[in-house]
Scaffold this motif. Structure first.
Motif, mmCIF file in Angstrom:
data_model
loop_
_atom_site.group_PDB
_atom_site.id
_atom_site.type_symbol
_atom_site.label_atom_id
_atom_site.label_comp_id
_atom_site.label_asym_id
_atom_site.label_seq_id
_atom_site.Cartn_x
_atom_site.Cartn_y
_atom_site.Cartn_z
ATOM 1 N N ASP A 1 1.047 -1.432 -0.075
ATOM 2 C CA ASP A 1 -0.438 -0.317 0.274
ATOM 3 C C ASP A 1 0.421 1.597 0.068
ATOM 4 O O ASP A 1 2.007 0.966 0.701
ATOM 5 C CB ASP A 1 -1.109 0.182 1.353
ATOM 6 N N ILE A 2 0.751 1.750 -1.047
ATOM 7 C CA ILE A 2 1.435 3.291 -1.254
ATOM 8 C C ILE A 2 1.159 4.350 0.893
ATOM 9 O O ILE A 2 2.274 4.587 0.320
ATOM 10 C CB ILE A 2 0.923 4.029 -1.860
ATOM 11 N N ASP A 3 0.494 3.942 0.648
ATOM 12 C CA ASP A 3 0.274 5.284 2.125
ATOM 13 C C ASP A 3 0.763 4.401 3.449
ATOM 14 O O ASP A 3 0.975 4.755 4.743
ATOM 15 C CB ASP A 3 -1.271 5.486 2.240
ATOM 16 N N ASN A 4 0.645 3.237 3.888
ATOM 17 C CA ASN A 4 0.629 2.805 4.430
ATOM 18 C C ASN A 4 1.906 1.111 4.543
ATOM 19 O O ASN A 4 0.862 0.299 3.885
ATOM 20 C CB ASN A 4 -0.918 1.753 5.330
ATOM 21 N N PRO A 5 2.672 1.103 3.849
ATOM 22 C CA PRO A 5 4.023 0.232 3.341
ATOM 23 C C PRO A 5 3.927 -1.278 4.326
ATOM 24 O O PRO A 5 4.064 -2.048 3.637
ATOM 25 C CB PRO A 5 4.722 0.100 3.265
ATOM 26 N N SER A 6 2.913 -1.016 5.651
ATOM 27 C CA SER A 6 2.764 -2.829 5.820
ATOM 28 C C SER A 6 1.953 -3.032 5.827
ATOM 29 O O SER A 6 2.194 -4.347 5.956
ATOM 30 C CB SER A 6 2.517 -2.083 7.674
ATOM 31 N N ILE A 7 0.922 -2.555 4.719
ATOM 32 C CA ILE A 7 0.271 -3.113 3.817
ATOM 33 C C ILE A 7 0.548 -3.816 3.037
ATOM 34 O O ILE A 7 0.359 -3.752 1.596
ATOM 35 C CB ILE A 7 -1.829 -2.294 3.917
ATOM 36 N N ASP B 1 -5.296 -12.628 5.779
ATOM 37 C CA ASP B 1 -5.771 -11.410 6.029
ATOM 38 C C ASP B 1 -4.928 -10.446 7.429
ATOM 39 O O ASP B 1 -4.454 -9.319 7.384
ATOM 40 C CB ASP B 1 -6.870 -12.101 7.219
ATOM 41 N N SER B 2 -3.633 -11.649 7.071
ATOM 42 C CA SER B 2 -2.776 -11.163 8.223
ATOM 43 C C SER B 2 -1.356 -9.828 7.478
ATOM 44 O O SER B 2 -1.262 -9.385 7.737
ATOM 45 C CB SER B 2 -2.026 -11.943 8.531
ATOM 46 N N ASP B 3 -1.550 -10.136 6.184
ATOM 47 C CA ASP B 3 -1.242 -8.979 5.062
ATOM 48 C C ASP B 3 -1.993 -8.090 4.408
ATOM 49 O O ASP B 3 -1.203 -7.024 4.581
ATOM 50 C CB ASP B 3 -1.087 -10.096 3.601
ATOM 51 N N ARG B 4 -3.353 -8.382 4.840
ATOM 52 C CA ARG B 4 -3.830 -7.179 4.751
ATOM 53 C C ARG B 4 -4.080 -5.754 6.461
ATOM 54 O O ARG B 4 -5.203 -5.005 6.082
ATOM 55 C CB ARG B 4 -5.111 -7.947 4.142
ATOM 56 N N GLU B 5 -3.478 -6.460 7.305
ATOM 57 C CA GLU B 5 -3.752 -5.828 7.828
ATOM 58 C C GLU B 5 -2.788 -4.472 8.917
ATOM 59 O O GLU B 5 -1.342 -5.111 8.419
ATOM 60 C CB GLU B 5 -3.425 -6.662 9.376
#
Length: 97
Positions: free
Chosen positions: A10-16, A89-93
């Motif tokens: 995710d460009i705004d939150n790279p932990s996602i 699911d944990s990838d998208r958290e």
């Protein structure tokens, strides 16, 4: 064996992790990737992207003895990652800080 994978964050939150390719983008297949100081290894070292043409050059280490160079296009690699993606699911958290 060590291969190169791909993910789109995710460009705004790279932990996602939005997409994670379940196939390798580059895996040892050539003799110079399979035989060397550490056999069966491909690891990325640097990438150059030409934004006008969309071309990407990927410099990678091969068997800890050689330097390889692979070419692709931005659209091709992002399409491939998306088409072969498998996330949990944990990838998208949102990651913990």
């Amino acid at each position: 064996m060590y291969s190169i994978g791909g993910a789109i964050l995710d460009i705004d939150n790279p932990s996602i992790v939005k997409y994670r390719c379940e196939d390798f983008l580059l895996t040892p297949e050539q003799w110079y990737e399979e035989r060397g100081f550490v056999p069966n290894v491909c690891f990325p070292c640097a990438t150059i992207h030409d934004s006008e043409s969309g071309k990407i050059a990927i410099y990678y280490g091969a068997a800890d003895s050689y330097v390889g160079l692979a070419f692709t296009r931005l659209d091709d690699i992002t399409d491939y990652i998306k088409e072969h993606s498998k996330t949990t699911d944990s990838d998208r958290e949102i990651g913990k800080r």
